[in-house]
Design a protein around this motif. Structure first.
Motif, PDB file in Angstrom:
ATOM      1  N   PRO A   1      11.741  36.861  -1.181  1.00 46.44           N
ATOM      2  CA  PRO A   1      10.377  37.390  -1.327  1.00 46.44           C
ATOM      3  C   PRO A   1       9.525  36.663  -2.367  1.00 46.44           C
ATOM      4  O   PRO A   1       8.292  36.764  -2.331  1.00 46.44           O
ATOM      5  CB  PRO A   1      10.617  38.853  -1.747  1.00 46.44           C
ATOM      6  N   GLN A   2      10.148  35.938  -3.287  1.00 47.69           N
ATOM      7  CA  GLN A   2       9.375  35.213  -4.289  1.00 47.69           C
ATOM      8  C   GLN A   2       8.549  34.094  -3.671  1.00 47.69           C
ATOM      9  O   GLN A   2       7.602  33.600  -4.292  1.00 47.69           O
ATOM     10  CB  GLN A   2      10.321  34.621  -5.341  1.00 47.69           C
ATOM     11  N   PHE A   3       8.883  33.692  -2.448  1.00 43.92           N
ATOM     12  CA  PHE A   3       8.196  32.576  -1.795  1.00 43.92           C
ATOM     13  C   PHE A   3       7.452  33.035  -0.541  1.00 43.92           C
ATOM     14  O   PHE A   3       7.151  32.236   0.335  1.00 43.92           O
ATOM     15  CB  PHE A   3       9.211  31.491  -1.425  1.00 43.92           C
ATOM     16  N   VAL A   4       7.139  34.316  -0.499  1.00 37.99           N
ATOM     17  CA  VAL A   4       6.455  34.902   0.652  1.00 37.99           C
ATOM     18  C   VAL A   4       5.022  35.269   0.274  1.00 37.99           C
ATOM     19  O   VAL A   4       4.776  35.799  -0.812  1.00 37.99           O
ATOM     20  CB  VAL A   4       7.214  36.149   1.160  1.00 37.99           C
ATOM     21  N   ASP A   5       4.096  34.975   1.166  1.00 40.29           N
ATOM     22  CA  ASP A   5       2.703  35.373   0.992  1.00 40.29           C
ATOM     23  C   ASP A   5       2.543  36.784   1.542  1.00 40.29           C
ATOM     24  O   ASP A   5       2.668  37.008   2.743  1.00 40.29           O
ATOM     25  CB  ASP A   5       1.793  34.401   1.726  1.00 40.29           C
ATOM     26  N   ALA A   6       2.267  37.727   0.664  1.00 40.69           N
ATOM     27  CA  ALA A   6       2.189  39.129   1.079  1.00 40.69           C
ATOM     28  C   ALA A   6       1.065  39.376   2.070  1.00 40.69           C
ATOM     29  O   ALA A   6       1.085  40.368   2.809  1.00 40.69           O
ATOM     30  CB  ALA A   6       2.002  40.028  -0.143  1.00 40.69           C
ATOM     31  N   ALA A   7       0.088  38.477   2.113  1.00 40.68           N
ATOM     32  CA  ALA A   7      -1.030  38.653   3.045  1.00 40.68           C
ATOM     33  C   ALA A   7      -0.656  38.227   4.456  1.00 40.68           C
ATOM     34  O   ALA A   7      -1.375  38.536   5.403  1.00 40.68           O
ATOM     35  CB  ALA A   7      -2.240  37.853   2.564  1.00 40.68           C
ATOM     36  N   GLY A   8       0.463  37.519   4.593  1.00 38.10           N
ATOM     37  CA  GLY A   8       0.884  37.057   5.908  1.00 38.10           C
ATOM     38  C   GLY A   8       1.877  38.004   6.548  1.00 38.10           C
ATOM     39  O   GLY A   8       2.086  39.131   6.094  1.00 38.10           O
ATOM     40  N   HIS A   9       2.505  37.542   7.613  1.00 41.31           N
ATOM     41  CA  HIS A   9       3.503  38.341   8.330  1.00 41.31           C
ATOM     42  C   HIS A   9       4.846  38.157   7.621  1.00 41.31           C
ATOM     43  O   HIS A   9       5.541  37.159   7.825  1.00 41.31           O
ATOM     44  CB  HIS A   9       3.588  37.884   9.792  1.00 41.31           C
ATOM     45  N   VAL A  10       5.202  39.118   6.791  1.00 41.64           N
ATOM     46  CA  VAL A  10       6.347  38.980   5.898  1.00 41.64           C
ATOM     47  C   VAL A  10       7.672  38.780   6.635  1.00 41.64           C
ATOM     48  O   VAL A  10       8.447  37.873   6.286  1.00 41.64           O
ATOM     49  CB  VAL A  10       6.434  40.188   4.939  1.00 41.64           C
ATOM     50  N   PRO A  11       8.007  39.582   7.653  1.00 34.76           N
ATOM     51  CA  PRO A  11       9.302  39.373   8.335  1.00 34.76           C
ATOM     52  C   PRO A  11       9.451  37.973   8.913  1.00 34.76           C
ATOM     53  O   PRO A  11      10.535  37.386   8.853  1.00 34.76           O
ATOM     54  CB  PRO A  11       9.287  40.440   9.442  1.00 34.76           C
ATOM     55  N   ILE A  12       8.375  37.427   9.483  1.00 33.50           N
ATOM     56  CA  ILE A  12       8.460  36.082  10.056  1.00 33.50           C
ATOM     57  C   ILE A  12       8.644  35.052   8.947  1.00 33.50           C
ATOM     58  O   ILE A  12       9.443  34.103   9.078  1.00 33.50           O
ATOM     59  CB  ILE A  12       7.201  35.764  10.885  1.00 33.50           C
ATOM     60  N   GLN A  13       7.923  35.210   7.847  1.00 34.40           N
ATOM     61  CA  GLN A  13       8.089  34.287   6.733  1.00 34.40           C
ATOM     62  C   GLN A  13       9.511  34.331   6.191  1.00 34.40           C
ATOM     63  O   GLN A  13      10.120  33.290   5.905  1.00 34.40           O
ATOM     64  CB  GLN A  13       7.092  34.627   5.619  1.00 34.40           C
ATOM     65  N   LEU A  14      10.067  35.530   6.045  1.00 37.27           N
ATOM     66  CA  LEU A  14      11.449  35.662   5.578  1.00 37.27           C
ATOM     67  C   LEU A  14      12.413  34.985   6.539  1.00 37.27           C
ATOM     68  O   LEU A  14      13.377  34.320   6.121  1.00 37.27           O
ATOM     69  CB  LEU A  14      11.810  37.143   5.430  1.00 37.27           C
ATOM     70  N   SER A  15      12.153  35.126   7.839  1.00 40.67           N
ATOM     71  CA  SER A  15      13.027  34.519   8.842  1.00 40.67           C
ATOM     72  C   SER A  15      12.985  32.998   8.757  1.00 40.67           C
ATOM     73  O   SER A  15      14.027  32.330   8.848  1.00 40.67           O
ATOM     74  CB  SER A  15      12.616  34.982  10.240  1.00 40.67           C
ATOM     75  N   VAL A  16      11.790  32.444   8.579  1.00 43.06           N
ATOM     76  CA  VAL A  16      11.651  30.989   8.471  1.00 43.06           C
ATOM     77  C   VAL A  16      12.348  30.472   7.225  1.00 43.06           C
ATOM     78  O   VAL A  16      13.090  29.475   7.259  1.00 43.06           O
ATOM     79  CB  VAL A  16      10.166  30.585   8.467  1.00 43.06           C
ATOM     80  N   LEU A  17      12.130  31.163   6.105  1.00 44.23           N
ATOM     81  CA  LEU A  17      12.764  30.736   4.855  1.00 44.23           C
ATOM     82  C   LEU A  17      14.285  30.818   4.956  1.00 44.23           C
ATOM     83  O   LEU A  17      15.002  29.926   4.497  1.00 44.23           O
ATOM     84  CB  LEU A  17      12.262  31.603   3.699  1.00 44.23           C
TER      85      LEU A  17
END
Length: 229
Positions: free
Chosen positions: A155-171
């Protein structure tokens, strides 16, 4: 032709979800920082590296690479758990954390004892008993400390304004790819030692005991650190 309002609303909802998913760009600087941090974490000697090293020397190149792939698959499982919020269970429930820790530690000890008892583990033609990929997945998934790490790290590298689950999946997917690249290299490099040991049965037996002892020690370390945490 006029459409059914219910159908139109469903289409609008689907298009909205698709737009939200596609509108989850990563800040290049943040992504670069993540790759540096993830690379540093992966390159730091730890239980996963020791596990793959042990399996490669004891069981050969194929088993080592399969173990590396299993660890990487476990990373994807932890990523999915973090995206779904399941990893938070280990942070809030001492019972769940302790239970999974005990099971994971017991499994590592079992693998260590089996390694020591295996008759022809390090001899030419002797292969790994069991399924290295599946065992590596189990070892990784049954370590709640890894789950808590991903819950805190990603979560430290996730943009809260974006789609968080997808960002977490990519990371998490990037982390798994980096893990596979590194541990696969460890497996390929260390498996060469197996051929040297094949001509020295006494040394091979000693290394086999050492490999088993390392797995047992990893299980003990997991249990102690889990209870201490």
């Amino acid at each position: 032709m006029s459409g059914d309002p219910l159908q139109l609303s469903s289409v609008d909802a689907a298009l909205g979800a698709l737009e939200a998913a596609s509108a989850a760009p990563f800040d290049p600087r943040l992504l670069g920082l993540y790759l540096l941090a993830a690379g540093a974490m992966i390159l730091s000697p730890g239980p996963d590296t020791i596990y793959v090293l042990t399996r490669s020397v004891g069981d050969g190149r194929v088993a080592g690479v399969a173990s590396a792939a299993g660890i990487s698959a476990g990373v994807l499982v932890h990523t999915l758990a973090a995206a779904l919020g399941l990893s938070a269970l280990f942070r809030t429930s001492e019972f769940a954390f302790g239970l999974v820790t005990a099971v994971g530690a017991a499994y590592l000890v079992y693998l260590g004892v089996r390694t020591i008892r295996e008759e022809a583990l390090l001899l030419e033609g002797g292969g790994a008993s069991g399924a290295p990929f599946r065992e590596a997945v189990v070892v990784n998934v049954l370590n709640p400390q890894v789950a808590v790490f991903f819950l805190a790290f990603l979560p430290q590298f996730v943009d809260a304004a974006g789609h968080v689950p997808i960002q977490l999946s990519v990371l998490g997917g990037l982390y798994a790819l980096l893990t596979m690249a590194y541990l696969g290299g460890v497996a390929l490099g260390s498996s060469a030692v197996r051929h040297l040991l094949a001509a020295r049965p006494a040394v091979a037996r000693a290394v086999q005991w050492l490999a088993g002892a390392v797995l047992i020690a990893l299980g003990g370390r997991l249990l102690v650190s889990g209870l201490a945490g």
